[in-house]
Design an enzyme around this catalytic site. Structure first.
Site, PDB file in Angstrom:
ATOM      1  N   ILE A   1       2.322   2.843   2.419  1.00  0.00           N
ATOM      2  CA  ILE A   1       3.519   2.743   3.272  1.00  0.00           C
ATOM      3  C   ILE A   1       4.517   1.760   2.663  1.00  0.00           C
ATOM      4  CG2 ILE A   1       4.364   2.064   5.562  1.00  0.00           C
ATOM      5  CD1 ILE A   1       1.707   3.234   6.702  1.00  0.00           C
TER       6      ILE A   1
ATOM      7  N   GLY B   1       5.901   4.992  14.936  1.00  0.00           N
ATOM      8  CA  GLY B   1       6.125   5.200  13.499  1.00  0.00           C
ATOM      9  C   GLY B   1       5.696   6.567  13.013  1.00  0.00           C
TER      10      GLY B   1
ATOM     11  N   ASP C   1       8.210  -2.124  16.035  1.00  0.00           N
ATOM     12  CA  ASP C   1       7.570  -0.915  16.564  1.00  0.00           C
ATOM     13  C   ASP C   1       6.198  -1.252  17.139  1.00  0.00           C
ATOM     14  OD1 ASP C   1       7.375   1.887  17.035  1.00  0.00           O
ATOM     15  OD2 ASP C   1       6.152   2.128  15.231  1.00  0.00           O
TER      16      ASP C   1
ATOM     17  N   HIS D   1       5.745   1.838  19.432  1.00  0.00           N
ATOM     18  CA  HIS D   1       4.731   2.236  18.441  1.00  0.00           C
ATOM     19  C   HIS D   1       4.813   3.745  18.143  1.00  0.00           C
ATOM     20  CE1 HIS D   1       0.499   1.264  16.665  1.00  0.00           C
ATOM     21  NE2 HIS D   1       1.105   2.224  15.974  1.00  0.00           N
TER      22      HIS D   1
ATOM     23  N   GLY E   1       0.856  -1.189   0.000  1.00  0.00           N
ATOM     24  CA  GLY E   1       0.000   0.000   0.000  1.00  0.00           C
ATOM     25  C   GLY E   1       0.888   1.234   0.000  1.00  0.00           C
TER      26      GLY E   1
ATOM     27  N   GLU F   1      -0.194  -4.288  22.921  1.00  0.00           N
ATOM     28  CA  GLU F   1       0.482  -3.053  23.364  1.00  0.00           C
ATOM     29  C   GLU F   1      -0.210  -2.473  24.592  1.00  0.00           C
ATOM     30  OE1 GLU F   1       0.663  -0.586  19.884  1.00  0.00           O
ATOM     31  OE2 GLU F   1       1.700  -2.151  18.782  1.00  0.00           O
TER      32      GLU F   1
ATOM     33  N   SER G   1       1.332  -8.838  -1.580  1.00  0.00           N
ATOM     34  CA  SER G   1       0.333  -7.856  -1.172  1.00  0.00           C
ATOM     35  C   SER G   1      -1.037  -8.409  -1.500  1.00  0.00           C
ATOM     36  CB  SER G   1       0.600  -6.566  -1.972  1.00  0.00           C
ATOM     37  OG  SER G   1      -0.043  -5.472  -1.392  1.00  0.00           O
ATOM     38  N   ARG G   2      -2.085  -7.709  -1.024  1.00  0.00           N
ATOM     39  CA  ARG G   2      -3.455  -8.127  -1.354  1.00  0.00           C
ATOM     40  C   ARG G   2      -3.621  -8.235  -2.857  1.00  0.00           C
ATOM     41  NH1 ARG G   2      -6.611  -4.969   2.953  1.00  0.00           N
ATOM     42  NH2 ARG G   2      -5.746  -3.203   1.857  1.00  0.00           N
TER      43      ARG G   2
ATOM     44  N   ILE H   1       6.514  -2.584  11.280  1.00  0.00           N
ATOM     45  CA  ILE H   1       6.035  -1.227  11.595  1.00  0.00           C
ATOM     46  C   ILE H   1       4.513  -1.153  11.410  1.00  0.00           C
ATOM     47  CG2 ILE H   1       8.131   0.118  11.195  1.00  0.00           C
ATOM     48  CD1 ILE H   1       5.493  -0.413   8.496  1.00  0.00           C
TER      49      ILE H   1
ATOM     50  N   ARG I   1       1.313  -3.824  12.381  1.00  0.00           N
ATOM     51  CA  ARG I   1       0.526  -4.219  13.546  1.00  0.00           C
ATOM     52  C   ARG I   1       1.128  -5.496  14.118  1.00  0.00           C
ATOM     53  NH1 ARG I   1      -1.287   0.204  13.779  1.00  0.00           N
ATOM     54  NH2 ARG I   1      -3.470   0.833  13.677  1.00  0.00           N
TER      55      ARG I   1
HETATM   56  C1  8YV Z   1      -0.634   5.915  15.494  1.00  0.00           C
HETATM   57  C2  8YV Z   1      -1.305   4.010  13.926  1.00  0.00           C
HETATM   58  O1  8YV Z   1       0.492   5.645  16.275  1.00  0.00           O
HETATM   59  O2  8YV Z   1      -1.978   5.033  11.942  1.00  0.00           O
HETATM   60  C3  8YV Z   1      -2.166   4.138  12.739  1.00  0.00           C
HETATM   61  O3  8YV Z   1      -3.063   3.304  12.583  1.00  0.00           O
HETATM   62  O4  8YV Z   1      -1.280   3.004  14.551  1.00  0.00           O
HETATM   63  C4  8YV Z   1      -0.411   5.103  14.290  1.00  0.00           C
HETATM   64  O5  8YV Z   1      -0.146   6.008  13.302  1.00  0.00           O
HETATM   65  C5  8YV Z   1      -1.813   5.843  16.350  1.00  0.00           C
HETATM   66  O6  8YV Z   1      -3.018   5.796  15.749  1.00  0.00           O
HETATM   67  C6  8YV Z   1      -1.787   7.014  17.330  1.00  0.00           C
HETATM   68  O7  8YV Z   1      -1.535   6.579  18.548  1.00  0.00           O
END
Ligand code: 8YV
Length: 312
Positions: A155, A281, A256, A279, A153, A261, A174-175, A230, A232
């Site tokens: 990212i 990023g 990350d 977390h 995607g 979490e 990828s999907r 980076i 989930r």
């Molecule tokens: C954020 C995220 O750290 O975009 C996301 O889904 O996990 C991160 O960018 C989060 O939403 C804020 O804490």
């Protein structure tokens, strides 16, 4: 008669909270002594929900908000929000699309470099005065190596562009296949892993990708390979990862994100070939400001009954 009130599910930057609170009534669910009683009393006054990507909003909460028409996510991940429910109730969902792509891709490259070039170890080596009487340990080269990207995607593509700058050989799964991209395609993540010196996870979380990087995938990685995540934590079978690291099946990992979490398993904390981040990023001043602006713009558009700029 209902009032225009927002339910904030989790903490967001103070500046965003202040901005929202100066325009509308904001209730903070995470600060309620008894969230259940609060929802029963005030749930029907809530018109919009603001939450974070990593926290989302559970169906059980949405069910108590019969007049809510918007979930504005501070982030791009919707895996923690029940989209089947929002769709069934015509609740719009917006995300902070576009603005965090570069930061998250930067973090992926930072983790990749930190892991293979032993940046954290080098830092403590100097601080502890060990350089005065010992030679530093060698790391592993990044330039020219094979990077496998799981998820192509926005990212994933931003990571690939950065990897190209390091003369890396880029493959992905990828999907869907992106024929316009000049990267090698793999039908599945196991085959991608087999051909990767670095496997970087950049796919969306959620049920469909849960545990995708399992023991078989970790086993398919070469012994000298690194796992970078980076996206989930749920994409990785964390116990299988700990096992693979313990047995030396892979060189190490740079993470990350985690399954639960902010809980990070002691086993990972104890391993010196694992780089850990909390977390972060998208956690730069610049990007968090832009994310805040996007959330505000969507909430404002919703209350003005305008088109939502970042609806999914
Ligand atoms: C954020 C995220 O750290 O975009 C996301 O889904 O996990 C991160 O960018 C989060 O939403 C804020 O804490």
């Amino acid at each position: 008669m209902t009032t225009q009130a927002i339910l904030l599910i989790a903490a967001v930057p103070d500046a965003l909270l202040d901005r929202l609170a100066s325009a509308w009534t904001v209730h903070r669910l995470f600060e309620q002594d008894d969230p259940q009683t609060f929802l029963a009393d005030k749930g029907d006054t809530i018109k919009a929900v603001v939450t974070r990507g990593d926290v989302g909003v559970r169906k059980e909460v949405l069910e108590q908000l019969p007049n809510a028409g918007l979930v504005a996510v501070f982030g791009v991940g919707t895996d923690a929000t029940d989209l089947n429910y929002t769709r069934s109730k015509n609740i719009a969902v917006t995300i902070t699309s576009g603005v965090l792509t570069n930061d998250v891709a930067d973090m992926a490259m930072g983790l990749l470099l930190a892991a293979s070039r032993r940046l954290c170890q080098g830092d403590s080596f100097v601080r502890q005065g060990k350089w005065l009487n010992t030679a530093p340990t060698l790391g592993n080269q990044v330039s020219g190596k094979r990077i496998g990207i799981l998820g192509m995607g926005n990212i994933g593509q931003a990571i690939a562009r950065r990897a190209a700058g390091f003369d890396m050989q880029i493959s992905y799964t990828s999907r869907s296949r992106h024929d316009a991209l000049p990267y090698a395609w793999h039908d599945d993540v196991q085959s991608l892993a087999r051909d990767s010196d670095f496997l970087v996870i950049a796919a969306a979380g959620g049920e469909s990708t849960k545990g995708l990087v399992n023991a078989d995938v970790l086993h398919a990685l070469p012994k000298h390979a690194w796992l970078i995540n980076i996206a989930r934590g749920t994409l990785v079978d964390q116990s299988a990862l700990i096992q693979a690291l313990r047995k030396g099946d892979i060189a190490g990992a740079a993470l990350d994100v985690y399954e639960q979490e902010p809980q990070v398993p002691e086993e990972l904390i104890a391993m010196s070939n694992v780089v850990l981040q909390p977390h972060v990023g998208s956690a730069t001043h610049e990007t968090r400001q832009k994310m805040s602006d996007v959330v505000f713009a969507n909430v404002e558009a919703f209350f003005k009954a305008d088109d939502l700029p970042n609806a999914i």
